[in-house]
Write a protein that holds these residues in place. Structure first.
Motif, PDB file in Angstrom:
ATOM      1  N   GLU A  70      -9.055   9.974   4.051  1.00  0.00           N
ATOM      2  CA  GLU A  70      -8.398  10.536   2.863  1.00  0.00           C
ATOM      3  C   GLU A  70      -7.397   9.555   2.253  1.00  0.00           C
ATOM      4  OE1 GLU A  70      -8.952  13.522   1.413  1.00  0.00           O
ATOM      5  OE2 GLU A  70     -10.347  14.320   2.903  1.00  0.00           O
ATOM      6  N   LYS A  71      -7.265   8.379   2.880  1.00  0.00           N
ATOM      7  CA  LYS A  71      -6.320   7.344   2.447  1.00  0.00           C
ATOM      8  C   LYS A  71      -4.864   7.792   2.543  1.00  0.00           C
ATOM      9  CE  LYS A  71      -9.489   4.755  -0.449  1.00  0.00           C
ATOM     10  NZ  LYS A  71     -10.753   5.308  -0.300  1.00  0.00           N
ATOM     11  N   LEU A  72      -4.608   8.718   3.458  1.00  0.00           N
ATOM     12  CA  LEU A  72      -3.252   9.150   3.743  1.00  0.00           C
ATOM     13  C   LEU A  72      -2.580   8.181   4.712  1.00  0.00           C
ATOM     14  CD1 LEU A  72      -4.037  12.930   4.191  1.00  0.00           C
ATOM     15  CD2 LEU A  72      -2.919  11.835   2.228  1.00  0.00           C
ATOM     16  N   VAL A  73      -3.401   7.387   5.374  1.00  0.00           N
ATOM     17  CA  VAL A  73      -2.967   6.350   6.294  1.00  0.00           C
ATOM     18  C   VAL A  73      -3.754   5.097   5.928  1.00  0.00           C
ATOM     19  CG1 VAL A  73      -3.061   5.580   8.702  1.00  0.00           C
ATOM     20  CG2 VAL A  73      -2.438   7.928   8.184  1.00  0.00           C
ATOM     21  N   ASP A 111       0.808  -1.218   0.000  1.00  0.00           N
ATOM     22  CA  ASP A 111       0.000   0.000   0.000  1.00  0.00           C
ATOM     23  C   ASP A 111       0.847   1.277   0.000  1.00  0.00           C
ATOM     24  OD1 ASP A 111      -2.548  -1.204  -0.048  1.00  0.00           O
ATOM     25  OD2 ASP A 111      -2.397  -1.635   2.097  1.00  0.00           O
ATOM     26  N   GLY A 112       2.176   1.148  -0.012  1.00  0.00           N
ATOM     27  CA  GLY A 112       3.044   2.314   0.033  1.00  0.00           C
ATOM     28  C   GLY A 112       2.826   3.270  -1.127  1.00  0.00           C
ATOM     29  N   LEU A 113       2.673   2.743  -2.331  1.00  0.00           N
ATOM     30  CA  LEU A 113       2.462   3.599  -3.497  1.00  0.00           C
ATOM     31  C   LEU A 113       1.132   4.336  -3.404  1.00  0.00           C
ATOM     32  CD1 LEU A 113       3.377   4.675  -6.207  1.00  0.00           C
ATOM     33  CD2 LEU A 113       2.394   2.641  -7.274  1.00  0.00           C
ATOM     34  N   LEU A 146       0.578  -0.166   9.890  1.00  0.00           N
ATOM     35  CA  LEU A 146       0.032   1.140   9.564  1.00  0.00           C
ATOM     36  C   LEU A 146       1.015   1.768   8.576  1.00  0.00           C
ATOM     37  CD1 LEU A 146      -1.476   3.739  11.912  1.00  0.00           C
ATOM     38  CD2 LEU A 146       0.212   4.420  10.234  1.00  0.00           C
ATOM     39  N   VAL A 147       0.516   2.142   7.396  1.00  0.00           N
ATOM     40  CA  VAL A 147       1.348   2.742   6.351  1.00  0.00           C
ATOM     41  C   VAL A 147       0.980   4.210   6.245  1.00  0.00           C
ATOM     42  CG1 VAL A 147       2.048   2.649   3.926  1.00  0.00           C
ATOM     43  CG2 VAL A 147       1.350   0.544   5.099  1.00  0.00           C
ATOM     44  N   SER A 148       1.987   5.083   6.285  1.00  0.00           N
ATOM     45  CA  SER A 148       1.754   6.519   6.229  1.00  0.00           C
ATOM     46  C   SER A 148       2.976   7.205   5.640  1.00  0.00           C
ATOM     47  CB  SER A 148       1.499   7.055   7.644  1.00  0.00           C
ATOM     48  OG  SER A 148       1.372   8.459   7.660  1.00  0.00           O
ATOM     49  N   THR A 174      -0.896  11.171  -0.655  1.00  0.00           N
ATOM     50  CA  THR A 174      -0.156  12.251   0.007  1.00  0.00           C
ATOM     51  C   THR A 174       0.075  13.400  -0.974  1.00  0.00           C
ATOM     52  OG1 THR A 174       0.906  10.710   1.539  1.00  0.00           O
ATOM     53  CG2 THR A 174       1.996  12.841   1.212  1.00  0.00           C
ATOM     54  N   ARG A 175       0.482  13.076  -2.193  1.00  0.00           N
ATOM     55  CA  ARG A 175       0.681  14.119  -3.215  1.00  0.00           C
ATOM     56  C   ARG A 175      -0.630  14.849  -3.508  1.00  0.00           C
ATOM     57  NH1 ARG A 175       4.539  17.214  -4.300  1.00  0.00           N
ATOM     58  NH2 ARG A 175       2.927  18.760  -4.295  1.00  0.00           N
ATOM     59  N   ARG A 176      -1.737  14.096  -3.586  1.00  0.00           N
ATOM     60  CA  ARG A 176      -3.049  14.699  -3.820  1.00  0.00           C
ATOM     61  C   ARG A 176      -3.394  15.654  -2.677  1.00  0.00           C
ATOM     62  NH1 ARG A 176      -7.294  14.613  -1.478  1.00  0.00           N
ATOM     63  NH2 ARG A 176      -6.851  12.772  -0.252  1.00  0.00           N
ATOM     64  N   ALA A 177      -3.119  15.247  -1.444  1.00  0.00           N
ATOM     65  CA  ALA A 177      -3.424  16.084  -0.279  1.00  0.00           C
ATOM     66  C   ALA A 177      -2.553  17.337  -0.253  1.00  0.00           C
ATOM     67  CB  ALA A 177      -3.249  15.279   1.006  1.00  0.00           C
TER      68      ALA A 177
END
Length: 179
Positions: free
Chosen positions: A145-148, A17-19, A122-124, A25-28
């Protein structure tokens, strides 16, 4: 929490899920939810990224320890946190005196077919985790927001979600927590 303290253990494992987290994150950042990361472009960038990640994870560790009742804290499952920019992994195992400081020397199990057999992760991004730790972004919103991403089976997911939401709520966040 262990691996972040000594910086000796480096898992050469990424999370699937890292990508997805990187894209969100870029979208946010583009939408103004997260600040544009600063940084110099030199040979020390990797070290700076790692040190920033360690500092952020230490703040998270402390808040998670201090915002839980002992019985709730001890009921937490073991879990890993991956901060994607620096590929910094941290392992969290609750004990009566806080998270276990002893290092987890084995990489997380991410490949078992049954989610109950995989390690909870937890991926962030470090940028997102820093905003959460500072109280500028609730954990719930970062998750929405799928940032995490919380990658685990439903029972551990519920336990971790409850703990993170208690530590970093949508409203009523205070930077100060009494131990």
């Amino acid at each position: 929490m262990c691996t972040i303290c000594d910086l000796r253990i480096e898992f050469s494992v990424d999370h699937p899920d890292g990508l997805s987290v990187a894209v969100e994150t870029r979208r946010a950042i583009d939408a103004g939810l997260l600040s544009e990361p600063g940084g110099e472009d030199d040979a020390l960038d990797g070290i700076r990224l790692r040190l920033d990640a360690v500092e952020t994870l230490r703040a998270v560790r402390q808040r998670l320890e201090w915002t839980q009742r002992l019985e709730d804290f001890l009921a937490l499952p073991d879990f890993f946190v991956l901060l994607i920019e620096s590929r910094t992994w941290a392992f969290f195992r609750p004990t009566p005196s806080g998270f276990d400081p002893n290092c987890q020397v084995v990489p997380p199990n991410l490949s078992a077919r049954d989610p109950r057999d995989r390690d909870a992760v937890l991926v962030s991004s470090e940028l997102t985790m820093r905003e959460i730790a500072a109280g500028r972004l609730s954990f719930d919103r970062a998750l929405a927001e799928k940032l995490v991403i919380l990658d685990t089976d439903p029972p551990r997911y519920a336990s971790l979600l409850s703990t993170w939401n208690a530590a970093y709520p949508r409203v009523g966040f205070s930077r100060f927590v009494c131990a």
